[in-house]
Design a protein around this motif. Structure first.
Motif, PDB file in Angstrom:
ATOM      1  N   LEU A   1       3.381   5.835  -5.647  1.00 21.11           N
ATOM      2  CA  LEU A   1       3.208   5.913  -7.092  1.00 21.11           C
ATOM      3  C   LEU A   1       2.079   6.870  -7.454  1.00 21.11           C
ATOM      4  O   LEU A   1       2.224   7.715  -8.346  1.00 21.11           O
ATOM      5  N   ALA A   2       0.968   6.749  -6.743  1.00 22.38           N
ATOM      6  CA  ALA A   2      -0.179   7.623  -7.007  1.00 22.38           C
ATOM      7  C   ALA A   2       0.187   9.087  -6.751  1.00 22.38           C
ATOM      8  O   ALA A   2      -0.137   9.968  -7.561  1.00 22.38           O
ATOM      9  N   ALA A   3       0.896   9.357  -5.666  1.00 25.33           N
ATOM     10  CA  ALA A   3       1.288  10.732  -5.341  1.00 25.33           C
ATOM     11  C   ALA A   3       2.269  11.276  -6.378  1.00 25.33           C
ATOM     12  O   ALA A   3       2.168  12.433  -6.795  1.00 25.33           O
ATOM     13  N   ARG A   4       3.204  10.444  -6.805  1.00 22.17           N
ATOM     14  CA  ARG A   4       4.227  10.874  -7.753  1.00 22.17           C
ATOM     15  C   ARG A   4       3.630  11.171  -9.132  1.00 22.17           C
ATOM     16  O   ARG A   4       4.106  12.060  -9.837  1.00 22.17           O
ATOM     17  N   THR A   5       2.589  10.454  -9.524  1.00 24.39           N
ATOM     18  CA  THR A   5       2.049  10.585 -10.874  1.00 24.39           C
ATOM     19  C   THR A   5       0.748  11.377 -10.945  1.00 24.39           C
ATOM     20  O   THR A   5       0.304  11.710 -12.042  1.00 24.39           O
ATOM     21  N   GLY A   6       0.125  11.619  -9.808  1.00 24.81           N
ATOM     22  CA  GLY A   6      -1.136  12.346  -9.802  1.00 24.81           C
ATOM     23  C   GLY A   6      -2.333  11.501 -10.200  1.00 24.81           C
ATOM     24  O   GLY A   6      -3.417  12.022 -10.438  1.00 24.81           O
ATOM     25  N   ARG A   7      -2.149  10.204 -10.273  1.00 26.36           N
ATOM     26  CA  ARG A   7      -3.267   9.302 -10.575  1.00 26.36           C
ATOM     27  C   ARG A   7      -3.763   8.689  -9.264  1.00 26.36           C
ATOM     28  O   ARG A   7      -3.084   8.739  -8.243  1.00 26.36           O
TER      29      ARG A   7
ATOM     30  N   LYS B   1      -5.033   5.581  -6.688  1.00 30.01           N
ATOM     31  CA  LYS B   1      -4.668   4.186  -6.408  1.00 30.01           C
ATOM     32  C   LYS B   1      -5.589   3.245  -7.182  1.00 30.01           C
ATOM     33  O   LYS B   1      -5.142   2.229  -7.706  1.00 30.01           O
ATOM     34  N   ALA B   2      -6.858   3.599  -7.270  1.00 31.24           N
ATOM     35  CA  ALA B   2      -7.812   2.761  -7.999  1.00 31.24           C
ATOM     36  C   ALA B   2      -7.401   2.609  -9.461  1.00 31.24           C
ATOM     37  O   ALA B   2      -7.532   1.524 -10.044  1.00 31.24           O
ATOM     38  N   TYR B   3      -6.872   3.673 -10.057  1.00 30.17           N
ATOM     39  CA  TYR B   3      -6.401   3.596 -11.439  1.00 30.17           C
ATOM     40  C   TYR B   3      -5.335   2.521 -11.563  1.00 30.17           C
ATOM     41  O   TYR B   3      -5.390   1.671 -12.457  1.00 30.17           O
ATOM     42  N   TYR B   4      -4.349   2.565 -10.679  1.00 34.84           N
ATOM     43  CA  TYR B   4      -3.261   1.597 -10.767  1.00 34.84           C
ATOM     44  C   TYR B   4      -3.711   0.178 -10.441  1.00 34.84           C
ATOM     45  O   TYR B   4      -3.234  -0.771 -11.051  1.00 34.84           O
ATOM     46  N   LEU B   5      -4.630   0.034  -9.529  1.00 33.34           N
ATOM     47  CA  LEU B   5      -5.153  -1.304  -9.239  1.00 33.34           C
ATOM     48  C   LEU B   5      -5.886  -1.865 -10.455  1.00 33.34           C
ATOM     49  O   LEU B   5      -5.719  -3.042 -10.791  1.00 33.34           O
ATOM     50  N   ARG B   6      -6.677  -1.029 -11.132  1.00 38.67           N
ATOM     51  CA  ARG B   6      -7.355  -1.488 -12.354  1.00 38.67           C
ATOM     52  C   ARG B   6      -6.334  -1.872 -13.419  1.00 38.67           C
ATOM     53  O   ARG B   6      -6.487  -2.885 -14.103  1.00 38.67           O
ATOM     54  N   GLU B   7      -5.284  -1.062 -13.574  1.00 36.28           N
ATOM     55  CA  GLU B   7      -4.232  -1.362 -14.551  1.00 36.28           C
ATOM     56  C   GLU B   7      -3.539  -2.682 -14.229  1.00 36.28           C
ATOM     57  O   GLU B   7      -3.301  -3.501 -15.120  1.00 36.28           O
ATOM     58  N   LEU B   8      -3.208  -2.878 -12.971  1.00 31.74           N
ATOM     59  CA  LEU B   8      -2.545  -4.117 -12.567  1.00 31.74           C
ATOM     60  C   LEU B   8      -3.414  -5.332 -12.834  1.00 31.74           C
ATOM     61  O   LEU B   8      -2.932  -6.356 -13.334  1.00 31.74           O
ATOM     62  N   ILE B   9      -4.680  -5.223 -12.531  1.00 28.79           N
ATOM     63  CA  ILE B   9      -5.584  -6.350 -12.751  1.00 28.79           C
ATOM     64  C   ILE B   9      -5.749  -6.611 -14.247  1.00 28.79           C
ATOM     65  O   ILE B   9      -5.641  -7.754 -14.706  1.00 28.79           O
ATOM     66  N   ALA B  10      -5.997  -5.561 -15.021  1.00 28.63           N
ATOM     67  CA  ALA B  10      -6.201  -5.734 -16.459  1.00 28.63           C
ATOM     68  C   ALA B  10      -4.964  -6.333 -17.122  1.00 28.63           C
ATOM     69  O   ALA B  10      -5.074  -7.219 -17.972  1.00 28.63           O
ATOM     70  N   ASN B  11      -3.787  -5.867 -16.737  1.00 35.85           N
ATOM     71  CA  ASN B  11      -2.557  -6.346 -17.366  1.00 35.85           C
ATOM     72  C   ASN B  11      -2.086  -7.686 -16.804  1.00 35.85           C
ATOM     73  O   ASN B  11      -1.436  -8.452 -17.506  1.00 35.85           O
ATOM     74  N   GLY B  12      -2.391  -7.959 -15.564  1.00 33.21           N
ATOM     75  CA  GLY B  12      -1.913  -9.188 -14.939  1.00 33.21           C
ATOM     76  C   GLY B  12      -2.850 -10.373 -15.089  1.00 33.21           C
ATOM     77  O   GLY B  12      -2.431 -11.517 -14.965  1.00 33.21           O
ATOM     78  N   LEU B  13      -4.105 -10.123 -15.383  1.00 33.11           N
ATOM     79  CA  LEU B  13      -5.076 -11.205 -15.466  1.00 33.11           C
ATOM     80  C   LEU B  13      -4.723 -12.190 -16.576  1.00 33.11           C
ATOM     81  O   LEU B  13      -4.784 -13.405 -16.388  1.00 33.11           O
TER      82      LEU B  13
ATOM     83  N   GLU C   1       0.829  -1.204   0.000  1.00 32.23           N
ATOM     84  CA  GLU C   1       0.000   0.000   0.000  1.00 32.23           C
ATOM     85  C   GLU C   1       0.864   1.255   0.000  1.00 32.23           C
ATOM     86  O   GLU C   1       0.551   2.236  -0.684  1.00 32.23           O
ATOM     87  N   ALA C   2       1.972   1.240   0.721  1.00 31.82           N
ATOM     88  CA  ALA C   2       2.874   2.395   0.736  1.00 31.82           C
ATOM     89  C   ALA C   2       3.455   2.645  -0.655  1.00 31.82           C
ATOM     90  O   ALA C   2       3.556   3.799  -1.098  1.00 31.82           O
ATOM     91  N   ARG C   3       3.827   1.572  -1.339  1.00 26.19           N
ATOM     92  CA  ARG C   3       4.349   1.722  -2.703  1.00 26.19           C
ATOM     93  C   ARG C   3       3.287   2.275  -3.633  1.00 26.19           C
ATOM     94  O   ARG C   3       3.562   3.141  -4.475  1.00 26.19           O
ATOM     95  N   LEU C   4       2.068   1.777  -3.483  1.00 31.01           N
ATOM     96  CA  LEU C   4       0.959   2.245  -4.302  1.00 31.01           C
ATOM     97  C   LEU C   4       0.654   3.717  -4.011  1.00 31.01           C
ATOM     98  O   LEU C   4       0.450   4.514  -4.931  1.00 31.01           O
ATOM     99  N   ASP C   5       0.650   4.081  -2.737  1.00 29.98           N
ATOM    100  CA  ASP C   5       0.445   5.483  -2.349  1.00 29.98           C
ATOM    101  C   ASP C   5       1.514   6.385  -2.964  1.00 29.98           C
ATOM    102  O   ASP C   5       1.210   7.456  -3.494  1.00 29.98           O
TER     103      ASP C   5
END
Length: 75
Positions: free
Chosen positions: A18-24, A26-38, A12-16
């Motif tokens: 990343l989200a802070a650094r990019t302005g996106r 956390k939900a965006y990145y979770l959706r991306e991870l699921i879509a790409n990893g599935l 969660e800290a890594r996700l936080d």
């Protein structure tokens, strides 16, 4: 469809971060991870199933030399 997951604090800290650094979000990145990893997970579990069928003798296999010859790749 709303879904919730519990993340390890380190993840969660890594996700936080990343989200802070990019302005996106956390939900965006979770959706991306699921879509790409599935697809990778589906491929992995399909390979495990096929490997088990091979081990049990339920799946036909072919020697590489035969495949090369049959496909005309031995030129």
């Amino acid at each position: 469809m709303p879904t919730s997951i519990r993340l390890e604090p380190e993840i969660e800290a890594r996700l936080d971060a990343l989200a802070a650094r990019t302005g996106r979000t956390k939900a965006y990145y979770l959706r991306e991870l699921i879509a790409n990893g599935l697809g990778d997970l589906e491929d992995y579990y399909t390979a495990v199933e096929v490997s088990e069928r091979i081990r049990r003798g339920e799946e036909k296999t072919y020697p590489l030399e035969e495949v090369i010859r049959d496909l005309g790749l031995d030129d």
